[in-house]
Design an enzyme around this catalytic site. Structure first.
Site, mmCIF file in Angstrom:
data_model
loop_
_atom_site.group_PDB
_atom_site.id
_atom_site.type_symbol
_atom_site.label_atom_id
_atom_site.label_comp_id
_atom_site.label_asym_id
_atom_site.label_seq_id
_atom_site.Cartn_x
_atom_site.Cartn_y
_atom_site.Cartn_z
ATOM 1 C CE LYS A 46 3.310 2.832 1.658
ATOM 2 N NZ LYS A 46 4.236 2.024 2.093
ATOM 3 C CB SER A 300 2.751 8.283 -3.454
ATOM 4 O OG SER A 300 3.279 9.269 -2.629
#
Length: 498
Positions: A46, A300
């Site tokens: 992110k 992720s």
């Protein structure tokens, strides 16, 4: 493409490694690689999109500061990026957000505003503050610069693996990660398959692609909270329709086995959403029977609460199709249990065994057995039937796995008109009091089971005796309370054991 190549992510983010899972590759007959976004300073991809968006603000926008609504990795990415650039950052989080996440945002220099009991209410508050203050809202996924920042992962993948590449498996929430990576890879290597991976209970992108339009899910699962998005973005949906080849849905049990696979390959512990790529890759190999392919899974993120590991470990064997759960009725006679184990269980390991006397004629047992593949589970059920044992396969029964296995023997002859409900309580002080106030004092609680699982929401099983006004009035109270719930009164596992 240009926005990805001119992205400024490397002023804050790092180029993460692409590691081969050598033992897993040998075991499964394919070359399996893992893109390690858990190596980022905030342990998540992110940061890429957040920094790329914030770094390109004008001087006037920087003076006003940035704001976002998030309870997870996006919040940490925004505040880390803003701190690097000397910009004020405000994050609106639900009041149900665990303290560990609030502290993480503050540690990176962010200001936290707590509002609402869920993300939607927090987002509404952030929107109001944006209008009132003039601060710049940083969207977690539906923004061109955010998508471009995430797309730099695609550039890294192709440089780090310039040779054969058959498919890339990418976690999907709102769609920012897969949209950016897919757009880049498909422009340069259109033969590479782009496969998204979503939890079965948070599959907004899969459903939207099937329908040909963005759909709004009424509710989403809470286990893989990093991808618990009710509606995907407009930009991300458009890009996914153009570039994504397929979406694989996975169960919670399969996701737990994916976490284990990554741990065995790297000795790193990832969060549930972070393991989606690997989980989808393993399912793809299992169902397609492919071999000699080069497959990449994107990890992720790794912002995992330590307390969740117990739950993950408990569900891993089922996710690997190495355990099956059954309810079996056996005669209450001398030697019946020995005959059951000797004649039917045989040389299989018993992973769990729960029993309590039901009557003088028969007994119900809750048993877990080791299996080597899914077909063996079905075969065991057929053997039980052939031997005259009434049985129920509970391997896919969430009520049984989350609650009943810890409560066998809880039947009561005193309870009247009981209705059984599963609730998802926010893991915050006062959640039970709010429930009791919301339900009112007209119904007696006849059963209650809770076991900490380390997530943002606790799974609670509650029995309510009949009484008071009509049954429709009870549903009205529960709906107004705002906690997600599901009635389980008709569940056969409840009928057998509770």
């Amino acid at each position: 493409m240009k926005q990805i190549l001119t992205s400024r992510v490397y002023e804050a983010a790092i180029e993460t490694s692409l590691d081969e899972a050598e033992a897993l590759s040998q075991q499964l007959g394919n070359r399996i690689l893992l893109k390690r976004e858990d190596q980022q300073p905030v342990f998540s991809f992110k940061l890429r999109g957040a920094y790329n968006r914030i770094s390109q603000l004008s001087l006037a926008e920087r003076r006003k500061g940035v704001i976002t609504a998030s309870a997870g990795n996006h919040a940490q990415g925004v505040v880390f990026a803003a701190n690097q650039l000397g910009i004020r950052a405000v994050v609106v989080m639900p009041v149900t957000t665990p303290l560990i996440k609030i502290k993480a945002v503050k540690r990176y220099g962010g200001e936290v505003t707590l509002h609402g009991n869920n993300f939607s209410e927090a987002a509404e508050k952030a929107a109001r503050l944006t209008r009132e203050s003039g601060m710049v809202f940083i969207h977690p996924f539906d923004d061109e610069l955010v998508i471009a920042g995430q797309g730099t992962i695609g550039d890294e993948l192709l440089r780090q693996n310039p040779g054969p590449l058959d498919a890339v498996f990418i976690p999907v929430g709102g769609g920012g990660l897969i949209a950016g990576v897919a757009a880049y890879i498909k422009e340069l290597r259109p033969e590479v398959r782009i496969i998204g991976v979503e939890p079965r209970d948070s599959d907004a992108m899969a459903r939207s692609l099937e329908a040909g339009k963005r759909l709004l899910l009424p509710e989403v699962g809470v286990f893989a909270d990093g991808v618990a998005v009710k509606q995907v973005g407009r930009l991300t949906f458009t890009l996914c329709r153009r570039y994504v080849d397929d979406i694989i849905r996975v169960s919670t049990d399969e996701l737990c086995s994916g976490i284990k696979a990554i741990y065995q390959a790297t000795r790193s512990i990832v969060e549930p959403a972070g393991a989606l790529g690997m989980t989808g890759l393993l399912k793809y190999i299992r169902e397609s029977g492919c071999s000699d392919q080069t497959l990449i899974a994107i990890n992720s993120g790794a912002n995992m609460n330590f307390e969740r590991l117990r739950y993950v470990a408990e569900r891993t064997l089922i996710g690997e199709q190495q355990e099956a759960l059954f309810a079996v009725t056996i005669p209450e006679t001398r030697g019946s249990l020995k005959r059951f184990c000797h004649d039917l269980v045989g040389d299989r390991n018993i992973t769990e065994f729960n029993y309590r006397l039901s009557s003088r004629e028969q007994a119900y047992i809750f048993v877990g057995i080791s299996i080597s593949h899914a077909a063996e589970r079905a075969e065991f059920g057929r053997r039980l039937n052939a031997a005259g044992y009434h049985n129920l396969d509970l391997t896919d029964n969430d009520l049984a796995k989350n609650h009943i296995r810890y409560m066998v023997g809880g039947r009561s002859t005193e309870v009247g008109g009981e209705r059984l409900f599963r609730f998802w309580f926010p893991e915050t002080p006062g959640a039970l009091v709010r429930f009791l106030d919301g339900v009112g004092g007209e119904r007696n609680i006849s059963l209650f089971h809770y076991r900490m699982q380390g997530g943002d929401f606790g799974r609670v099983l509650i029995g309510l005796e009949g009484g008071g006004r009509g049954e429709g009035e009870l549903e009205g109270r529960l709906d107004r309370l705002g906690y997600r719930y599901q009635e389980e009164t008709a569940n056969p596992a409840y009928r057998l054991f509770l």
